[in-house]
Enzyme design. Structure first.
Site, PDB file in Angstrom:
ATOM      1  CB  VAL A  44      -1.236   2.946   5.078  1.00  0.00           C
ATOM      2  CG1 VAL A  44      -1.811   1.807   5.908  1.00  0.00           C
ATOM      3  CG2 VAL A  44      -2.334   3.961   4.776  1.00  0.00           C
ATOM      4  N   GLY A  45       2.065   2.537   5.342  1.00  0.00           N
ATOM      5  CA  GLY A  45       3.214   1.677   5.666  1.00  0.00           C
ATOM      6  C   GLY A  45       3.836   2.072   7.006  1.00  0.00           C
ATOM      7  N   GLY A  77       0.830  -1.206   0.000  1.00  0.00           N
ATOM      8  CA  GLY A  77       0.000   0.000   0.000  1.00  0.00           C
ATOM      9  C   GLY A  77       0.858   1.246   0.000  1.00  0.00           C
ATOM     10  CB  SER A  78      -0.064   4.712   0.621  1.00  0.00           C
ATOM     11  OG  SER A  78      -0.685   4.573   1.882  1.00  0.00           O
ATOM     12  CB  CYS A 125       3.382   0.091  -7.089  1.00  0.00           C
ATOM     13  SG  CYS A 125       3.827  -1.569  -7.604  1.00  0.00           S
ATOM     14  CD  GLU A 168       7.042  -5.553  -1.963  1.00  0.00           C
ATOM     15  OE1 GLU A 168       7.376  -4.561  -2.625  1.00  0.00           O
ATOM     16  OE2 GLU A 168       7.716  -6.602  -1.936  1.00  0.00           O
TER      17      GLU A 168
HETATM   18  P1  NAD Z   1      -3.534   2.268   1.256  1.00  0.00           P
HETATM   19  O1  NAD Z   1      -2.209   2.356   1.877  1.00  0.00           O
HETATM   20  O2  NAD Z   1      -4.501   3.380   1.474  1.00  0.00           O
HETATM   21  O3  NAD Z   1      -4.316   0.965   1.710  1.00  0.00           O
HETATM   22  C1  NAD Z   1      -3.712  -0.315   1.718  1.00  0.00           C
HETATM   23  C2  NAD Z   1      -4.311  -1.132   2.830  1.00  0.00           C
HETATM   24  O4  NAD Z   1      -4.096  -0.479   4.068  1.00  0.00           O
HETATM   25  C3  NAD Z   1      -5.826  -1.328   2.709  1.00  0.00           C
HETATM   26  O5  NAD Z   1      -6.090  -2.703   2.950  1.00  0.00           O
HETATM   27  C4  NAD Z   1      -6.415  -0.489   3.802  1.00  0.00           C
HETATM   28  O6  NAD Z   1      -7.546  -1.073   4.406  1.00  0.00           O
HETATM   29  C5  NAD Z   1      -5.290  -0.395   4.813  1.00  0.00           C
HETATM   30  N1  NAD Z   1      -5.315   0.888   5.544  1.00  0.00           N
HETATM   31  C6  NAD Z   1      -5.600   2.106   5.030  1.00  0.00           C
HETATM   32  N2  NAD Z   1      -5.507   3.064   6.001  1.00  0.00           N
HETATM   33  C7  NAD Z   1      -5.142   2.412   7.130  1.00  0.00           C
HETATM   34  C8  NAD Z   1      -4.870   2.839   8.468  1.00  0.00           C
HETATM   35  N3  NAD Z   1      -4.971   4.116   8.829  1.00  0.00           N
HETATM   36  N4  NAD Z   1      -4.527   1.909   9.379  1.00  0.00           N
HETATM   37  C9  NAD Z   1      -4.424   0.620   9.031  1.00  0.00           C
HETATM   38  N5  NAD Z   1      -4.669   0.154   7.784  1.00  0.00           N
HETATM   39  C10 NAD Z   1      -5.020   1.032   6.841  1.00  0.00           C
HETATM   40  O7  NAD Z   1      -3.329   1.936  -0.265  1.00  0.00           O
HETATM   41  P2  NAD Z   1      -3.522   2.894  -1.464  1.00  0.00           P
HETATM   42  O8  NAD Z   1      -2.870   4.196  -1.203  1.00  0.00           O
HETATM   43  O9  NAD Z   1      -4.909   2.914  -1.900  1.00  0.00           O
HETATM   44  O10 NAD Z   1      -2.636   2.035  -2.511  1.00  0.00           O
HETATM   45  C11 NAD Z   1      -1.857   2.613  -3.421  1.00  0.00           C
HETATM   46  C12 NAD Z   1      -0.403   2.619  -2.965  1.00  0.00           C
HETATM   47  O11 NAD Z   1       0.081   1.301  -2.908  1.00  0.00           O
HETATM   48  C13 NAD Z   1       0.483   3.363  -3.923  1.00  0.00           C
HETATM   49  O12 NAD Z   1       1.394   4.135  -3.197  1.00  0.00           O
HETATM   50  C14 NAD Z   1       1.219   2.262  -4.655  1.00  0.00           C
HETATM   51  O13 NAD Z   1       2.463   2.647  -5.174  1.00  0.00           O
HETATM   52  C15 NAD Z   1       1.333   1.248  -3.576  1.00  0.00           C
HETATM   53  N6  NAD Z   1       1.528  -0.075  -4.147  1.00  0.00           N
HETATM   54  C16 NAD Z   1       2.714  -0.709  -3.945  1.00  0.00           C
HETATM   55  C17 NAD Z   1       2.940  -1.954  -4.515  1.00  0.00           C
HETATM   56  C18 NAD Z   1       4.243  -2.680  -4.329  1.00  0.00           C
HETATM   57  O14 NAD Z   1       4.292  -3.865  -4.664  1.00  0.00           O
HETATM   58  N7  NAD Z   1       5.277  -2.042  -3.848  1.00  0.00           N
HETATM   59  C19 NAD Z   1       1.938  -2.552  -5.273  1.00  0.00           C
HETATM   60  C20 NAD Z   1       0.749  -1.873  -5.436  1.00  0.00           C
HETATM   61  C21 NAD Z   1       0.555  -0.647  -4.875  1.00  0.00           C
END
Ligand code: NAD
Length: 470
Positions: free
Chosen positions: A195-196, A191-192, A247, A213
């Site tokens: 949130v990471g 994810g982002s 991503c 990731e």
């Molecule tokens: P996100 O980070 O908002 O959400 C990902 C997950 O985190 C979801 O399941 C969500 O329920 C959970 N989440 C969201 N907010 C949270 C919180 N406050 N506390 C706990 N959990 C929470 O994801 P997004 O921004 O919609 O996704 C896009 C991002 O993911 C982009 O930055 C993209 O580059 C990245 N991405 C990376 C890869 C990789 O393999 N490196 C692959 C795909 C996407």
């Protein structure tokens, strides 16, 4: 989430399965992976439908970018599992003469996999393959933004796995937070970056290991020596597949000013040929949609903000928020301070910035957080090596875009703000394994005994001699 069980109860069930999973031979894990493989083949059209319902993704693109990756991960794991799981003998240093040492991979235990929506099937099921291959029990939280795929993954897990081995918790942020409060042995999050950081803080509470990731701004540098046709076509595919929601899509282009106009013209023509139906992107069966209206509005605002700040629109077309359709957008003369050049774009919008000297391009890249991917298009090995040496990114690809993801012998992952840890193939197996260091001592005299107390003048002389060897 399972209506009858709390996250704690689901976790406790998984924990109970761990001892038996540890004792299992590799053949049992292979059986599990093969049933996953069979299910995917049998339900390929269900996967197409679910991904289309959520993302408007063409079925062939789903095959290429979701299903192939997972099937390949399974194939590689099944083929290599015995080799990966066998204890790996390590050479003995002279000062440990008589000992034997090996690395024995053991499952970490109960693992959480949290996926995001842009490749909702492969980003959830791909890591699951590695976790199962390594012998773990898994709780998987698919992305809430892609509900059809989330429901399908839940069905898949319930049809093929005992819930104590792989189970799904559907839901949004609150489910994610409830899961993150549990003492997982490993957390694999996609994810982002924002949130990471939340995930890593939660993991710190239990000292759970993490694979993060994440994303960021991945640059593509097009040098003067590049083949413009090839570069434009490959950038078009890397950028506009999945509507730019990848991503590792090139997030912005740095192009040598000598070829900039030619490159933009060719990029527009190639993108049209690849993704539009006789010039119409809206009716094209090869062009996807933005995932939801909130994300659509965010991407649209990035464009408006850049134009307000002085960027020039090089190419645009119709857009429709209701159907989440956005024609590809190319912007030039984009001011470095605007949001488009600060935030990850994650949509069908591409800023193209021309540079005079390669060192300027490298400086722009290095001023930003380290990227997940870096692309360089050049026919010069010297330039290639200079870019690779003078920049840092999780992955890099020369003269193409995004295909490094598919090479199962390469580790995939970011660095610092673009991610921590690696996945895919053997690297994915290792992410979900504890590489236990084992040392077996022999009976009787051992070299280490030379340094046992009491410390005498003899042991001091031996130590003085010994240290001179280093
Ligand atoms: P996100 O980070 O908002 O959400 C990902 C997950 O985190 C979801 O399941 C969500 O329920 C959970 N989440 C969201 N907010 C949270 C919180 N406050 N506390 C706990 N959990 C929470 O994801 P997004 O921004 O919609 O996704 C896009 C991002 O993911 C982009 O930055 C993209 O580059 C990245 N991405 C990376 C890869 C990789 O393999 N490196 C692959 C795909 C996407």
């Amino acid at each position: 989430m399972n209506p009858t069980l709390s996250p704690q109860e689901i976790f406790a069930n998984c924990e109970r399965a761990v001892p038996a999973l540890r004792r299992e031979p590799a053949s049992e894990r292979k059986k599990r992976l093969n049933s996953l493989r069979r299910w995917i083949h049998d339900h390929r059209s269900d996967i197409h439908e679910a991904v289309f319902a959520d993302l408007g993704k063409p079925p062939l693109e789903t095959d290429a970018t979701e299903i192939f990756h997972v099937l390949n991960e399974i194939k590689v794991a099944v083929r290599s599992l015995r080799e990966w799981s066998e204890p790996k003998q390590m050479p003995t240093p002279f000062y440990m003469a008589g000992t034997q040492a090996w690395i024995q991979c053991e499952p970490k235990g109960v693992c959480l996999i949290t996926a995001t929506w842009n490749y909702p099937f492969s980003l959830a099921v791909g890591p699951m393959v590695s976790a199962l291959a390594a012998g773990n029990s898994i709780i998987l939280k698919p992305a809430e933004a892609t509900p059809s795929v989330s429901a399908l993954i839940k069905r898949m897990c319930s049809e093929i796995f005992d819930p104590s081995i792989a189970t799904t918790c559907e839901g949004g942020v609150e489910v994610s937070q409830a899961l993150l409060a549990l003492p997982f042995n490993h957390i694999f999050f996609t994810g982002s970056t924002g949130v990471g950081k939340i995930v890593m803080k939660a993991a710190a509470e239990h000292l759970s290991s993490v694979t993060l990731e994440l994303g960021g701004k991945s640059p593509a540098i097009i040098c003067g020596s590049a083949n413009i046709n090839d570069a434009a076509e490959r950038i078009a595919v890397g950028k506009f597949v999945n509507n730019g929601q990848t991503c590792i899509a090139p997030d912005y282009i740095l192009v040598d000013e000598k070829i900039a106009d030619d490159f933009v013209r060719t990029l527009i023509s190639k993108t049209g040929k690849l993704f539009s139906a006789e010039g119409d992107f809206q009716t094209s069966p090869s062009y996807g949609r933005i995932v939801h209206t909130a994300h659509f509005a965010r991407v649209r605002n990035l464009i408006l903000d850049a134009v307000d700040a002085g960027a020039t629109i090089g190419w645009q077309g119709p857009y429709d928020q209701r159907s989440r359709f956005m024609h590809p957008v190319i912007l030039t003369h984009v001011p470095p301070g605007c949001r488009l050049m600060q935030e990850e774009i994650f949509g069908p919008v591409l800023p193209v910035i021309s540079y005079h000297d390669l060192r300027d391009a490298i400086r722009i890249v290095n001023e930003k957080p380290k990227a997940l991917a870096l692309y360089v298009f050049t026919s010069s090995e010297k330039v290639r090596d200079q870019v690779l040496r003078e920049t840092s990114s999780g992955t890099a690809c020369i003269n193409d875009c995004a295909i490094q993801f598919l090479h199962h012998n390469l580790p995939f992952g970011g660095i610092n703000s673009s991610g921590i840890g690696k996945s895919h193939g053997h690297f994915g197996f290792l992410a979900f394994s504890n590489q236990k260091a084992v040392l077996k001592q022999k009976k009787g005299f051992t070299s280490v005994k030379l340094f046992y107390p009491p410390y005498t003048s003899r042991s001091r002389r031996i130590m003085d001699w010994f240290l001179r060897l280093f």
